[in-house]
Design a protein around this motif. Sequence first.
Motif, PDB file in Angstrom:
ATOM      1  N   TYR A 127       0.798  -1.231   0.000  1.00 51.83           N
ATOM      2  CA  TYR A 127       0.000   0.000   0.000  1.00 51.83           C
ATOM      3  C   TYR A 127       0.829   1.279   0.000  1.00 51.83           C
ATOM      4  CZ  TYR A 127       0.860  -0.093   5.063  1.00 51.83           C
ATOM      5  OH  TYR A 127       1.442  -0.134   6.304  1.00 51.83           O
ATOM      6  N   ARG A 128       2.107   1.185   0.373  1.00 48.28           N
ATOM      7  CA  ARG A 128       2.913   2.402   0.379  1.00 48.28           C
ATOM      8  C   ARG A 128       3.088   2.982  -1.024  1.00 48.28           C
ATOM      9  NH1 ARG A 128       4.064   0.512   5.293  1.00 48.28           N
ATOM     10  NH2 ARG A 128       4.732   2.038   6.844  1.00 48.28           N
ATOM     11  N   ARG A 129       2.911   2.178  -2.045  1.00 50.88           N
ATOM     12  CA  ARG A 129       2.991   2.678  -3.419  1.00 50.88           C
ATOM     13  C   ARG A 129       2.019   3.830  -3.683  1.00 50.88           C
ATOM     14  NH1 ARG A 129       3.730  -1.717  -8.098  1.00 50.88           N
ATOM     15  NH2 ARG A 129       5.484  -2.937  -7.267  1.00 50.88           N
ATOM     16  N   PHE A 134       5.399   8.649  -0.901  1.00 58.27           N
ATOM     17  CA  PHE A 134       6.214   7.857  -1.811  1.00 58.27           C
ATOM     18  C   PHE A 134       5.926   8.189  -3.273  1.00 58.27           C
ATOM     19  CE2 PHE A 134       5.768   5.469   2.166  1.00 58.27           C
ATOM     20  CZ  PHE A 134       7.093   5.544   2.576  1.00 58.27           C
ATOM     21  N   LEU A 135       4.730   8.679  -3.551  1.00 58.38           N
ATOM     22  CA  LEU A 135       4.462   9.207  -4.888  1.00 58.38           C
ATOM     23  C   LEU A 135       5.332  10.447  -5.142  1.00 58.38           C
ATOM     24  CD1 LEU A 135       0.573   8.816  -5.034  1.00 58.38           C
ATOM     25  CD2 LEU A 135       2.272   7.475  -6.284  1.00 58.38           C
ATOM     26  N   ASP A 193       9.800  -3.469  -2.076  1.00 56.93           N
ATOM     27  CA  ASP A 193       8.795  -3.216  -3.111  1.00 56.93           C
ATOM     28  C   ASP A 193       8.879  -1.787  -3.613  1.00 56.93           C
ATOM     29  OD1 ASP A 193       6.230  -3.852  -4.647  1.00 56.93           O
ATOM     30  OD2 ASP A 193       5.631  -2.121  -3.439  1.00 56.93           O
ATOM     31  N   LEU A 194       9.120  -0.839  -2.708  1.00 60.43           N
ATOM     32  CA  LEU A 194       9.255   0.554  -3.140  1.00 60.43           C
ATOM     33  C   LEU A 194      10.470   0.746  -4.039  1.00 60.43           C
ATOM     34  CD1 LEU A 194       8.258   2.548   0.063  1.00 60.43           C
ATOM     35  CD2 LEU A 194       7.064   2.555  -2.139  1.00 60.43           C
ATOM     36  N   MET A 195      11.540   0.015  -3.767  1.00 58.75           N
ATOM     37  CA  MET A 195      12.714   0.117  -4.646  1.00 58.75           C
ATOM     38  C   MET A 195      12.350  -0.324  -6.062  1.00 58.75           C
ATOM     39  SD  MET A 195      14.879   1.430  -2.592  1.00 58.75           S
ATOM     40  CE  MET A 195      13.540   2.106  -1.577  1.00 58.75           C
ATOM     41  N   LEU A 196      11.589  -1.408  -6.192  1.00 58.05           N
ATOM     42  CA  LEU A 196      11.138  -1.866  -7.515  1.00 58.05           C
ATOM     43  C   LEU A 196      10.186  -0.842  -8.134  1.00 58.05           C
ATOM     44  CD1 LEU A 196      10.448  -5.671  -6.859  1.00 58.05           C
ATOM     45  CD2 LEU A 196      12.569  -4.579  -7.610  1.00 58.05           C
ATOM     46  N   TYR A 197       9.328  -0.252  -7.325  1.00 59.10           N
ATOM     47  CA  TYR A 197       8.371   0.744  -7.798  1.00 59.10           C
ATOM     48  C   TYR A 197       9.082   1.992  -8.308  1.00 59.10           C
ATOM     49  CZ  TYR A 197       4.195   3.752  -7.578  1.00 59.10           C
ATOM     50  OH  TYR A 197       3.152   4.603  -7.860  1.00 59.10           O
ATOM     51  N   PHE A 198      10.139   2.404  -7.612  1.00 57.52           N
ATOM     52  CA  PHE A 198      10.885   3.605  -8.009  1.00 57.52           C
ATOM     53  C   PHE A 198      11.806   3.356  -9.200  1.00 57.52           C
ATOM     54  CE2 PHE A 198      10.934   5.001  -3.279  1.00 57.52           C
ATOM     55  CZ  PHE A 198       9.652   5.522  -3.390  1.00 57.52           C
ATOM     56  N   PHE A 199      12.472   2.197  -9.213  1.00 61.26           N
ATOM     57  CA  PHE A 199      13.616   2.018 -10.108  1.00 61.26           C
ATOM     58  C   PHE A 199      13.464   0.908 -11.148  1.00 61.26           C
ATOM     59  CE2 PHE A 199      15.360   3.274  -5.843  1.00 61.26           C
ATOM     60  CZ  PHE A 199      15.475   4.623  -6.132  1.00 61.26           C
ATOM     61  N   GLY A 200      12.356   0.160 -11.114  1.00 62.46           N
ATOM     62  CA  GLY A 200      12.143  -0.876 -12.109  1.00 62.46           C
ATOM     63  C   GLY A 200      12.718  -2.226 -11.705  1.00 62.46           C
ATOM     64  N   ASN A 287      -6.867   5.623   7.745  1.00 63.93           N
ATOM     65  CA  ASN A 287      -6.818   4.214   7.318  1.00 63.93           C
ATOM     66  C   ASN A 287      -5.768   4.153   6.213  1.00 63.93           C
ATOM     67  OD1 ASN A 287     -10.251   4.767   7.454  1.00 63.93           O
ATOM     68  ND2 ASN A 287      -9.194   3.569   9.002  1.00 63.93           N
ATOM     69  N   ILE A 288      -4.554   3.766   6.579  1.00 69.66           N
ATOM     70  CA  ILE A 288      -3.401   3.996   5.717  1.00 69.66           C
ATOM     71  C   ILE A 288      -3.466   3.230   4.396  1.00 69.66           C
ATOM     72  CG2 ILE A 288      -1.904   2.178   6.647  1.00 69.66           C
ATOM     73  CD1 ILE A 288       0.339   4.421   6.682  1.00 69.66           C
ATOM     74  N   GLN A 289      -4.255   2.150   4.346  1.00 72.31           N
ATOM     75  CA  GLN A 289      -4.370   1.397   3.099  1.00 72.31           C
ATOM     76  C   GLN A 289      -5.453   1.944   2.170  1.00 72.31           C
ATOM     77  OE1 GLN A 289      -3.949  -2.758   2.729  1.00 72.31           O
ATOM     78  NE2 GLN A 289      -3.015  -3.078   4.732  1.00 72.31           N
ATOM     79  N   LEU A 290      -6.170   2.970   2.580  1.00 70.51           N
ATOM     80  CA  LEU A 290      -7.294   3.462   1.780  1.00 70.51           C
ATOM     81  C   LEU A 290      -6.914   3.810   0.342  1.00 70.51           C
ATOM     82  CD1 LEU A 290     -10.195   5.685   2.967  1.00 70.51           C
ATOM     83  CD2 LEU A 290      -9.117   6.146   0.780  1.00 70.51           C
ATOM     84  N   PRO A 291      -5.818   4.559   0.088  1.00 72.54           N
ATOM     85  CA  PRO A 291      -5.491   4.872  -1.314  1.00 72.54           C
ATOM     86  C   PRO A 291      -5.244   3.628  -2.159  1.00 72.54           C
ATOM     87  CG  PRO A 291      -4.314   6.345   0.162  1.00 72.54           C
ATOM     88  CD  PRO A 291      -4.913   5.275   1.021  1.00 72.54           C
ATOM     89  N   MET A 292      -4.548   2.621  -1.598  1.00 74.43           N
ATOM     90  CA  MET A 292      -4.299   1.401  -2.364  1.00 74.43           C
ATOM     91  C   MET A 292      -5.583   0.606  -2.577  1.00 74.43           C
ATOM     92  SD  MET A 292      -2.435  -0.719  -4.044  1.00 74.43           S
ATOM     93  CE  MET A 292      -0.677  -0.503  -3.783  1.00 74.43           C
ATOM     94  N   ILE A 293      -6.423   0.530  -1.558  1.00 73.56           N
ATOM     95  CA  ILE A 293      -7.685  -0.186  -1.715  1.00 73.56           C
ATOM     96  C   ILE A 293      -8.571   0.508  -2.740  1.00 73.56           C
ATOM     97  CG2 ILE A 293      -9.803  -0.907  -0.527  1.00 73.56           C
ATOM     98  CD1 ILE A 293      -8.056  -1.289   2.005  1.00 73.56           C
ATOM     99  N   SER A 294      -8.535   1.830  -2.770  1.00 72.02           N
ATOM    100  CA  SER A 294      -9.303   2.574  -3.771  1.00 72.02           C
ATOM    101  C   SER A 294      -8.846   2.228  -5.185  1.00 72.02           C
ATOM    102  CB  SER A 294      -9.155   4.079  -3.519  1.00 72.02           C
ATOM    103  OG  SER A 294      -9.885   4.826  -4.469  1.00 72.02           O
ATOM    104  N   ARG A 295      -7.521   2.192  -5.398  1.00 69.80           N
ATOM    105  CA  ARG A 295      -6.988   1.804  -6.717  1.00 69.80           C
ATOM    106  C   ARG A 295      -7.316   0.344  -7.033  1.00 69.80           C
ATOM    107  NH1 ARG A 295      -6.362   6.352  -6.013  1.00 69.80           N
ATOM    108  NH2 ARG A 295      -8.416   6.160  -6.983  1.00 69.80           N
ATOM    109  N   THR A 296      -7.356  -0.482  -6.004  1.00 72.57           N
ATOM    110  CA  THR A 296      -7.696  -1.901  -6.187  1.00 72.57           C
ATOM    111  C   THR A 296      -9.149  -2.054  -6.616  1.00 72.57           C
ATOM    112  OG1 THR A 296      -6.031  -2.603  -4.569  1.00 72.57           O
ATOM    113  CG2 THR A 296      -7.834  -4.135  -5.011  1.00 72.57           C
TER     114      THR A 296
END
Length: 328
Positions: A127-129, A134-135, A193-200, A287-296
Amino acid sequence: MDNPKIVWGIIGCGDVTEKKSGPAFNRINNSQLLAVMRRDAVKAADYATRHQVPLWYSEADDLLDNIDLNAIYVATPPSSHLAYALSALRKGKFVYVEKPVTLNAIEAETLLQEVKESGGKLVVAHYRRQLPLFLKVKELVEGGEIGELRTVQLRLWQSRTPDLVTKGAGDWRTDPAVSGGGYFFDLAPHQLDLMLYFFGMPVSYDGFSLIQDKESAVADQTTGTILFENQLVFNGSWCFNVAKENQVDKVEIVGSLGHITFSIFGNSVVVKTRDGEKEFIFDHPENIQLPMISRTVDYFSGIGPNPSPIEEAVVLMKIIDDFSTIRQ
């Protein structure tokens, strides 16, 4: 024609669902939490009452057989992620599964194969993505704020009872049969996971773990390196046996024109270049997962991309497996 409502059932309504995720399902358009399951029937009923969830179960199969549910959130410890996710996919349900997605890369590949064969949809709860902090880091990196990327240095050093772990919930994390391998398995997936998200995707990676406390069943020291396609080098150090005063959670991304510093479990980003220093401070959602759940929900509804696909989680689990190799 309106998109069908995403109607959720939770398997494993424990600590992570109390505030981080559970309440978010009813705060999102086109989303409803209808049922929860926990093996302890008293605790399941209590959760349903407190969170105003219409249905509760003490058996996962009973929840999965409810035809009114079209999405399942697997929020149990990692040892049961694979079995519950496979069952949900085979019953035609969408799946949102906690991290680490499975105990190891072999299990993650099994899950990937099921997603491919069934044509189902699965999102991993990295969910930190989707958190603004992190954005912002991703925006700064991709915008060239610090020039060409050179290296990333990550340190997560904690005491034997980490402040970052929910109090009273530590026992399963130090049982390798349940967690996969101690606090590293619980906390490092967020970071890697954030490293993969940032750098591929990585070109190569290598690491190892140690059990410095010989009475421990899991590693308390881990180190690892990753080489990315743009020749960026990542160095990570995880230690879970330092004194409280030596605890640190710090990531530094160094470029040709400056550096970006932040904490994975913090709320600010500092950028320093020749032009000076800027700090960005963020308030995380209640609710820290809300943005990720919304995208889900958007993905399950067919109106957005997968925000955290199993394909990337497989790569992550391969890195974790490599870094977790115990050296004597």
